[in-house]
Design a protein around this motif. Structure first.
Motif, PDB file in Angstrom:
ATOM      1  N   ASN A  55     -34.814 -31.289  58.321  1.00  0.00           N
ATOM      2  CA  ASN A  55     -33.615 -30.858  59.162  1.00  0.00           C
ATOM      3  C   ASN A  55     -33.908 -31.324  60.815  1.00  0.00           C
ATOM      4  O   ASN A  55     -33.278 -30.759  61.438  1.00  0.00           O
ATOM      5  CB  ASN A  55     -33.625 -29.227  59.264  1.00  0.00           C
ATOM      6  N   LYS A  60     -33.613 -33.189  64.045  1.00  0.00           N
ATOM      7  CA  LYS A  60     -32.217 -33.806  64.681  1.00  0.00           C
ATOM      8  C   LYS A  60     -32.101 -35.363  64.497  1.00  0.00           C
ATOM      9  O   LYS A  60     -33.251 -35.755  64.710  1.00  0.00           O
ATOM     10  CB  LYS A  60     -32.282 -33.279  66.385  1.00  0.00           C
ATOM     11  N   ALA A  62     -27.098 -37.474  57.743  1.00  0.00           N
ATOM     12  CA  ALA A  62     -26.519 -36.542  58.797  1.00  0.00           C
ATOM     13  C   ALA A  62     -25.563 -36.962  59.634  1.00  0.00           C
ATOM     14  O   ALA A  62     -25.150 -36.366  60.590  1.00  0.00           O
ATOM     15  CB  ALA A  62     -28.054 -36.271  59.535  1.00  0.00           C
ATOM     16  N   LYS A  87     -24.745 -30.046  59.890  1.00  0.00           N
ATOM     17  CA  LYS A  87     -24.568 -29.452  61.251  1.00  0.00           C
ATOM     18  C   LYS A  87     -24.816 -30.357  62.507  1.00  0.00           C
ATOM     19  O   LYS A  87     -24.565 -29.942  63.554  1.00  0.00           O
ATOM     20  CB  LYS A  87     -25.548 -28.400  61.321  1.00  0.00           C
ATOM     21  N   GLN A  88     -25.382 -31.483  62.344  1.00  0.00           N
ATOM     22  CA  GLN A  88     -25.617 -32.318  63.196  1.00  0.00           C
ATOM     23  C   GLN A  88     -24.335 -33.404  63.620  1.00  0.00           C
ATOM     24  O   GLN A  88     -24.468 -33.963  64.621  1.00  0.00           O
ATOM     25  CB  GLN A  88     -26.828 -33.410  62.920  1.00  0.00           C
ATOM     26  N   THR A  89     -23.361 -33.442  62.716  1.00  0.00           N
ATOM     27  CA  THR A  89     -22.182 -34.225  62.958  1.00  0.00           C
ATOM     28  C   THR A  89     -21.456 -33.626  63.661  1.00  0.00           C
ATOM     29  O   THR A  89     -21.063 -32.415  63.984  1.00  0.00           O
ATOM     30  CB  THR A  89     -21.750 -34.854  61.654  1.00  0.00           C
ATOM     31  N   ARG A 103     -31.828 -39.139  65.556  1.00  0.00           N
ATOM     32  CA  ARG A 103     -31.789 -39.611  66.715  1.00  0.00           C
ATOM     33  C   ARG A 103     -31.165 -41.021  66.890  1.00  0.00           C
ATOM     34  O   ARG A 103     -30.938 -41.513  65.680  1.00  0.00           O
ATOM     35  CB  ARG A 103     -33.475 -39.864  67.046  1.00  0.00           C
TER      36      ARG A 103
END
Length: 182
Positions: A10, A12, A56, A61-63, A14
């Motif tokens: 999970n 982030k 991702a 949730k990161q997009t 980069r």
């Protein structure tokens, strides 16, 4: 070269700007280049390349919608580059891309060498891919503010089928390219 990667943690993600530049470069790599599908066995009527990104980048949730629309546009542009590079030798090949939601990591460039197989993907009713219905009241092009190249159109298909646990699963498949039924 751009590659597909699953998200095993999970953390982030980069380097998003670098990843998007790489995807754009991948899309441009199809300029004046029609894939060699004649040398391989595509007798089942289909050639595809999945979107070459980290999971991702397009799901989870990161997009966000801006990143997803950029990635969708890169797929459309790659398909259009193949379409323009096709020439006369591939006139019986239908050039498209398929943007899959909510599982955008499954999105791909698609060349259909069989009209019957294209119809299995897009024809309303029960079939190999589950219950199919058209998303005629919506437009992903408008919702995501995408550019539709000349000669291309969109076709939205809602698929409903059972997952491995026997639960109904809904997915949208947006075919963009040579999708008009002739």
């Amino acid at each position: 070269m751009t590659m597909r990667r699953l998200a095993l943690s999970n953390k982030k993600l980069r380097g998003i700007p670098r990843r998007l530049r790489s995807l754009k470069k991948w899309s441009e790599s199809y300029e004046s280049h029609f894939p060699d599908i004649q040398g391989s066995d595509y007798s089942y009527g289909y050639w595809n390349v999945k979107i070459p990104v980290h999971l991702a980048l397009v799901q989870g949730k990161q997009t966000n919608s801006n990143i997803q629309s950029f990635c969708a546009q890169a797929l459309i542009d790659a398909a259009y580059n193949i379409y323009r590079a096709r020439g006369d030798n591939g006139s019986n090949i239908r050039v498209t891309c398929c943007i899959v939601l909510p599982d955008m990591f499954s999105s791909e460039l698609c060349l259909f060498t069989s009209e019957e197989y294209f119809n299995e993907h897009t024809q309303v009713g029960n079939g190999f891919f589950g219950q199919l219905s058209l998303l005629s009241d919506r437009s992903l092009i408008k919702e995501w503010n995408l550019k539709l190249p000349n000669g291309f159109s969109e076709l939205g298909v809602l698929r409903v089928n059972e997952n491995d646990e026997g639960e109904l699963y809904h997915s949208e498949h947006w075919y963009i390219g040579e999708v008009n039924k002739s």
